[in-house]
Design an enzyme around this catalytic site. Structure first.
Site, PDB file in Angstrom:
ATOM      1  N   GLU A 187      56.912 107.861  72.992  1.00 57.67           N
ATOM      2  CA  GLU A 187      56.560 109.232  73.379  1.00 57.67           C
ATOM      3  C   GLU A 187      55.087 109.522  73.091  1.00 57.67           C
ATOM      4  O   GLU A 187      54.415 110.233  73.845  1.00 57.67           O
ATOM      5  CB  GLU A 187      57.452 110.239  72.653  1.00 57.67           C
ATOM      6  CG  GLU A 187      58.937 110.065  72.927  1.00 57.67           C
ATOM      7  CD  GLU A 187      59.249 109.871  74.402  1.00 57.67           C
ATOM      8  OE1 GLU A 187      58.944 110.779  75.205  1.00 57.67           O
ATOM      9  OE2 GLU A 187      59.778 108.806  74.763  1.00 57.67           O
ATOM     10  N   GLU A 213      62.539 105.169  65.788  1.00 49.74           N
ATOM     11  CA  GLU A 213      62.368 103.817  66.329  1.00 49.74           C
ATOM     12  C   GLU A 213      63.695 103.112  66.497  1.00 49.74           C
ATOM     13  O   GLU A 213      63.907 102.381  67.476  1.00 49.74           O
ATOM     14  CB  GLU A 213      61.452 103.001  65.410  1.00 49.74           C
ATOM     15  CG  GLU A 213      61.069 101.624  65.950  1.00 49.74           C
ATOM     16  CD  GLU A 213      62.017 100.498  65.519  1.00 49.74           C
ATOM     17  OE1 GLU A 213      61.789  99.353  65.949  1.00 49.74           O
ATOM     18  OE2 GLU A 213      62.985 100.764  64.778  1.00 49.74           O
ATOM     19  N   GLU A 214      64.589 103.296  65.534  1.00 47.15           N
ATOM     20  CA  GLU A 214      65.846 102.558  65.561  1.00 47.15           C
ATOM     21  C   GLU A 214      66.694 102.902  66.786  1.00 47.15           C
ATOM     22  O   GLU A 214      67.552 102.118  67.189  1.00 47.15           O
ATOM     23  CB  GLU A 214      66.644 102.817  64.282  1.00 47.15           C
ATOM     24  CG  GLU A 214      65.989 102.289  63.007  1.00 47.15           C
ATOM     25  CD  GLU A 214      65.914 100.768  62.944  1.00 47.15           C
ATOM     26  OE1 GLU A 214      66.287 100.108  63.931  1.00 47.15           O
ATOM     27  OE2 GLU A 214      65.472 100.244  61.915  1.00 47.15           O
TER      28      GLU A 214
END
Length: 742
Positions: free
Chosen positions: A429, A420-421
């Site tokens: 995705e 996420e970062e």
């Protein structure tokens, strides 16, 4: 006995204007807006089970989760990340408290890392002699920072490169900041130092390059994060929650979410990938974040004219803009800043961990609860506070499922997202891979990323139709440390707004950007979404976020001492978010309220009328279609409300209930327009897409109007007309989905 239809009821109940008292509810006729009293309907939720769930959520279990999750740094795709994958899988596959099924899903994604063999460096140099070497590693205060896996501060997706030039101070790196400097300075060949805020990370360098700037340094100003405090002797961590002088906020400097090489395609092993050189939205020049102790040394030595007062931060010196370069009396006089950046890009396997509790009645309807797992370093608050909460929710619910005491009406999917970062990659995705199934079957998405920013009050953002269930859940949970005050009561004191329908209520924000993993669900798929957390008292600090954000100091020690001692705020978020989850999964009629959506559209319309109508009229553009569309939506919501409240669902056919639930479930999908924002990857929701305009109204119209007003060009006014038509037709189309099928 009739009761007031308050928050948490299914359907499109239209409520009495301005007050929350009495024992009645209001409904409208087709054309009349006068009130009609109607009875309450049953939600078919087992309130005693919800109370049992609330009682079972244990703050000590959450503390144990967090301690385990933060033992080592776990940046995406590293060894530490794999350890967290295994930990979540073990918990969700536990035979006594696990889920029905849990598994991992892999994606091959494009990431950016610093080179371990060649450290990024920033220096002040004079004739190749180094006068100042900017700190390359944050100062150690506890053993956590000694871990060799603590990644050095860097700007993910900044290109590798070498830049050497005179320094300038460019405030927040907005285009307007560089334009201001360009009026009096030659920016060609300079290096800009900018502070966080005002513009996105990557935008600071993207905005700089057209003015000839060749490198960008980004720092966190103590005036923006520390209330001006700067000393680690007694003011900052480890003495308080404030950021130490050497602390550096890491981050991803790309401007779109999802894997950058596979837009609109899931990043599997054999997926087609676009050429790297065609990626857009990345910094075109070397960029590096630094700590404010080094920024102080640089900015306070700059020459040139003083910057505008609004550019000043927490340093006790004049924020000069630079000559360019340093003042004549400085030890750095005639010196350059030299940047050597060695970042490299790699394809790496990243994992989502997925789990499911299968529904007993409608297993093909999904309530999704998600939180990302990866961090920049130890990530106690971001994101492990959210993961610790999610694991406690799944422990309590999993135990009840394993013991045969409960099974939800609808299926619950849990997602522990990877990478996420680096740009919300795991969740994006996932939505790309399972687009059709999720689009057709998902009821809602609940996001709990950073579950606790502080320990003062709840905060929430979401689609307007989620307001009712958020309020119902928060009324049932007690505020930490209070035997009587509910989370709702406490929330009302900190964040509130005046509603024309209800009067004073807690403020639920809108999901207009891509700050966390809700982005792909609401913007790309149109799934009704919400984001829930606990936060600090903003009247006591000007900090734009908790100070250790994305630094090596975001550790278990920091979280347990300064963010949430006792973990009672974590517990409160788990109880509230879990309550919402159960109501979405178990209610016979979905607890969405589309009259709340109508109110939000009416508020957006009023802002648009106040700011755009006169000027648009001068260019022959009428806003009547937008006004008509919003009115049509209000009437359609009222009509559906009547159908709901005239129905005895105990006697209705399952088909009718399913039909109405589908109308409620698919409402946000009705606002999607794949062609509305061709230049904005995955933004398709015409109401909540990101906007550059500061006006809280329809984003496409607001941005197009602002562009036309600035340029005065006929084609830009035509673009504003187009976006007015897009949003008007989207709202009218959404209204038609609330009508009975003919």
């Amino acid at each position: 006995m009739k009761k007031l239809l308050l928050f948490g009821l299914g359907g499109c109940a239209l409520f009495t204007v301005g007050i929350l008292i009495g024992h009645f509810a209001i409904q409208q006729s087709d054309t009349d807006t006068s009130p009609v009293w109607v009875p309450e309907i049953s939600q078919d939720v087992d309130e005693s089970f919800i109370e049992k769930f609330i009682a079972e959520v244990d703050n000590m279990e959450i503390e144990r989760n967090l301690k385990e999750l933060t033992k080592v740094p776990h940046m995406a795709t590293t060894k530490g990340d794999e350890e967290t994958v295994q930990y979540v899988l073990k918990r969700w596959q536990d035979p006594t408290s696990g889920l029905d099924q849990a598994w991992r899903e892999e994606y091959l994604v494009h990431l950016s890392f610093p080179d371990k063999n060649q450290k990024n460096s920033v220096k002040v140099v004079n004739l190749d002699a180094t006068l100042l070497l900017v700190t390359e590693r944050e100062k150690n205060y506890t053993s956590d920072q000694n871990d060799p896996e603590v990644v050095q501060p860097y700007a993910a997706y900044s290109p590798a490169g070498h830049a050497k030039g005179k320094l300038i101070y460019a405030n927040q790196g907005k285009t307007s900041d560089y334009e201001h400097l360009n009026n009096t300075l030659n920016l060609t060949g300079t290096i800009a130092i900018v502070r966080y805020g005002g513009a996105g990370r990557g935008a600071k360098a993207i905005n700089a390059a057209p003015f000839g700037v060749i490198g960008v340094l980004v720092y966190t100003d103590p005036g923006d994060i520390n209330d001006g405090l700067m000393s680690d002797l007694n003011e900052t961590y480890p003495h308080s929650w404030y950021l130490p002088p050497s602390g550096v906020e890491r981050g991803s400097y790309n401007s779109q979410f999802g894997d950058l090489l596979t837009p609109y395609l899931a990043a599997k092993q054999d997926t087609y990938r676009i050429p790297k050189e065609t990626i857009t939205g990345l910094p075109p020049i070397p960029t590096q974040p630094i700590g404010f102790e080094d920024a102080f040394k640089l900015i306070c030595e700059l020459g040139g004219e003083p910057s505008p007062e609004s550019w000043h931060g927490g340093f006790n010196c004049t924020y000069n803009v630079g000559g360019p370069g340093f003042r004549a009396s400085s030890i750095f006089n005639n010196s350059d800043v030299k940047m050597d950046i060695y970042n490299k890009e790699e394809l790496k396997n990243s994992s989502n961990v997925m789990g499911v509790i299968r529904g007993s009645v409608e297993p093909d309807r999904y309530v999704i609860y998600g939180n990302h797992r990866d961090s920049w370093v130890h990530g106690a608050i971001d994101p492990s506070s959210g993961t610790a909460v999610m694991l406690e929710i799944t422990r309590v619910l999993g135990k009840m499922v394993k013991e045969g005491k409960w099974r939800p009406r609808r299926s619950i999917i849990f997602g522990s997202w990877g990478a996420e970062e680096f740009g919300l990659i795991g969740s994006a995705e996932y939505t790309e891979e399972y687009y059709t199934k999720l689009f057709e079957r998902s009821v809602a998405y609940i996001n709990v990323d950073i579950s606790v920013f502080g320990n003062a009050t709840l905060q929430a953002s979401g689609s307007p139709s989620t307001q009712s269930v958020l309020f119902t859940a928060s009324k049932q949970v007690k505020t930490p440390g209070h035997n009587s005050a509910s989370v709702y009561d406490n929330w009302l004191q900190y964040f509130n707004r005046s509603s024309p329908t209800y009067g004073l209520i807690p403020n639920v924000g809108h999901l207009t950007g891509a700050g966390s993993d809700y982005a792909a669900f609401i913007h790309f798929l149109g799934i009704t979404s919400m984001d829930i957390s606990y936060t600090y008292d903003r009247s006591k600090t000007k900090a734009r976020i908790y100070p250790a954000y994305h630094t090596a100091y975001d550790t278990f020690d920091y979280a347990s001492k300064f963010i949430d001692p006792g973990f009672t705020s974590h517990q409160t978020v788990a109880r509230t978010a879990g309550n919402v989850l159960l109501r979405l999964a178990d209610s016979l009629l979905l607890p969405f309220n589309c009259s709340d959506y109508a109110e939000s559209l009416e508020q957006y319309l009023q802002v648009a009328l106040d700011n755009f109508q006169e000027e648009l009229s001068k260019h022959g553009i009428s806003m009547d279609p937008l006004k008509s569309a919003v009115l049509k939506f209000r009437l359609a919501a009222t009509n559906l409300d009547r159908v709901i409240h005239q129905s005895d669902f105990a006697k209705e056919t399952p088909y009718k209930i399913r039909r109405i639930n589908d109308q409620l479930m698919l409402l946000d999908r009705a606002f999607l327009d794949p062609m509305a924002f061709p230049d904005k990857y995955a933004y398709r929701h015409v109401i909540w897409a990101s906007r550059s305009s500061g006006l809280a109204t329809f984003p496409g119209l607001a941005d197009a109007f602002e562009g036309a007003k600035n340029s005065g060009l006929k084609q830009d006014w035509s673009k504003a007309h187009k976006h007015l038509s897009i949003v008007a037709q989207a709202i009218a189309g959404a209204a038609s989905t609330l009508e009975e099928v003919i």
